[in-house]
Design an enzyme around this catalytic site. Sequence first.
Site, PDB file in Angstrom:
ATOM      1  N   ARG A 166       9.231  -5.516 -13.017  1.00 40.38           N
ATOM      2  CA  ARG A 166       8.254  -5.352 -11.939  1.00 40.38           C
ATOM      3  C   ARG A 166       7.832  -3.896 -11.808  1.00 40.38           C
ATOM      4  O   ARG A 166       8.661  -2.993 -11.943  1.00 40.38           O
ATOM      5  CB  ARG A 166       8.896  -5.829 -10.633  1.00 40.38           C
ATOM      6  CG  ARG A 166       7.923  -6.043  -9.506  1.00 40.38           C
ATOM      7  CD  ARG A 166       8.638  -6.545  -8.263  1.00 40.38           C
ATOM      8  NE  ARG A 166       9.244  -5.442  -7.542  1.00 40.38           N
ATOM      9  CZ  ARG A 166      10.074  -5.574  -6.507  1.00 40.38           C
ATOM     10  NH1 ARG A 166      10.423  -6.776  -6.081  1.00 40.38           N
ATOM     11  NH2 ARG A 166      10.571  -4.531  -5.897  1.00 40.38           N
ATOM     12  N   HIS A 178      10.538 -12.888   1.472  1.00 36.99           N
ATOM     13  CA  HIS A 178      10.391 -11.475   1.843  1.00 36.99           C
ATOM     14  C   HIS A 178       9.073 -10.919   1.321  1.00 36.99           C
ATOM     15  O   HIS A 178       8.458 -11.483   0.417  1.00 36.99           O
ATOM     16  CB  HIS A 178      11.540 -10.637   1.272  1.00 36.99           C
ATOM     17  CG  HIS A 178      11.542 -10.581  -0.232  1.00 36.99           C
ATOM     18  ND1 HIS A 178      11.999 -11.616  -1.012  1.00 36.99           N
ATOM     19  CD2 HIS A 178      11.106  -9.637  -1.085  1.00 36.99           C
ATOM     20  CE1 HIS A 178      11.857 -11.309  -2.282  1.00 36.99           C
ATOM     21  NE2 HIS A 178      11.310 -10.112  -2.369  1.00 36.99           N
ATOM     22  N   HIS A 221       7.070 -13.643  -0.520  1.00 34.14           N
ATOM     23  CA  HIS A 221       7.403 -14.494  -1.670  1.00 34.14           C
ATOM     24  C   HIS A 221       8.890 -14.827  -1.676  1.00 34.14           C
ATOM     25  O   HIS A 221       9.688 -14.197  -0.972  1.00 34.14           O
ATOM     26  CB  HIS A 221       6.969 -13.838  -2.990  1.00 34.14           C
ATOM     27  CG  HIS A 221       7.561 -12.485  -3.223  1.00 34.14           C
ATOM     28  ND1 HIS A 221       7.045 -11.345  -2.658  1.00 34.14           N
ATOM     29  CD2 HIS A 221       8.631 -12.089  -3.949  1.00 34.14           C
ATOM     30  CE1 HIS A 221       7.762 -10.296  -3.025  1.00 34.14           C
ATOM     31  NE2 HIS A 221       8.736 -10.721  -3.805  1.00 34.14           N
TER      32      HIS A 221
HETATM   33  C1  SIN Z   1      11.303 -13.420  -8.821  1.00 34.71           C
HETATM   34  O1  SIN Z   1      12.398 -13.101  -9.319  1.00 34.71           O
HETATM   35  O2  SIN Z   1      10.708 -14.431  -9.180  1.00 34.71           O
HETATM   36  C2  SIN Z   1      10.666 -12.593  -7.746  1.00 34.71           C
HETATM   37  C3  SIN Z   1      11.183 -11.219  -7.742  1.00 34.71           C
HETATM   38  C4  SIN Z   1      10.754 -10.415  -6.532  1.00 34.71           C
HETATM   39  O3  SIN Z   1      11.252 -10.677  -5.432  1.00 34.71           O
HETATM   40  O4  SIN Z   1       9.922  -9.516  -6.669  1.00 34.71           O
END
Ligand code: SIN
Length: 315
Positions: free
Chosen positions: A282, A115, A265
């Site tokens: 984040r 996504h 990602h």
């Molecule tokens: C992750 O947990 O590595 C990525 C998280 C995200 O989708 O921003």
Amino acid sequence: MSAAALHEVQPIEINPLSAHIGAEIHGVDLTRKLEPGQVAQIRAALLKWRVVFFREQFLTHEQHIAFAAQFGELTLGHPVFGHVEGHPEVYSISKYRKATRFEGQTLLRPWTGWHTDVTAALNPPWASILRGVTIPPYGGDTQWTNLAIAYEKLSKPLRTFVDGLRGIHRFTPPAGATGTDAFVKAVEQRALVTEHPLVRVHPETGERVLYVSPSFLKSIVDVTPRESQALLELLWEHVTRPEFTVRFKWEAGSIAFWDNRSTAHLAPTDIFDLDFDRQLYRTTLVGDVPVGPDGQQSVALEGSPVGAAAATALN
Ligand code: SIN
């Protein structure tokens, strides 16, 4: 040494990790305010490599916010799933943050889970900055793909065809998820649905980007359901080809900073087969409204644009 020399900006070290995406940056301390020249070098590396990584940057929430603020306005942690208490700009990515239960088996495809952040919104965040705090000794890697090279590598006739298409992006609970948990309720209560161009023009580089966030893009406008499904599957399979991707092994203190206008990602799911904990945080930066090659902007069908955390807190 003169004061001027003391303030000279040392060039940062940029080590590419694959042919098309990802570079590690060294020689900068993200706990301190950056020199304007360092901000410019990091931004240039981000535009070129799409996702940049830093190591051994042990930031507090405040330092994480201060680092992000040097590149743009921060959004609220997450428009649907909220934020860390006391830090409206920070979203907690814990191992079981979605805690969704499933009835039976889910249909897994090679692109499942890929996504681009919050593309269900009219103005998805232009960048995300993810900070690793508790990291498993093995497993839990994140992968990114370069949607600009994916566009470039389509055949010319297909590029011309997709240039004129638009798609509907929405948050939906994964197929088979039960309606009782918080994740499903949040998605239902704060509906976000947007029509975006299938190809967006990157506002800083002018590149065309295959804007096909697999988890959010549900259908292509003005084509039949079968045409939509077949074309989306072709494009999703294409954008997740390994040669367009990079895979990052986290450590505590690692930071990943990516451009959501040209990447998608994949969060790891192997962590659910391991007993180790995983905790990251984040922040995201307020994005603009995507524009297609024909100059047409995206259109919100449900929900409001993602505002700045500062402005939202005042309301
Ligand atoms: C992750 O947990 O590595 C990525 C998280 C995200 O989708 O921003």
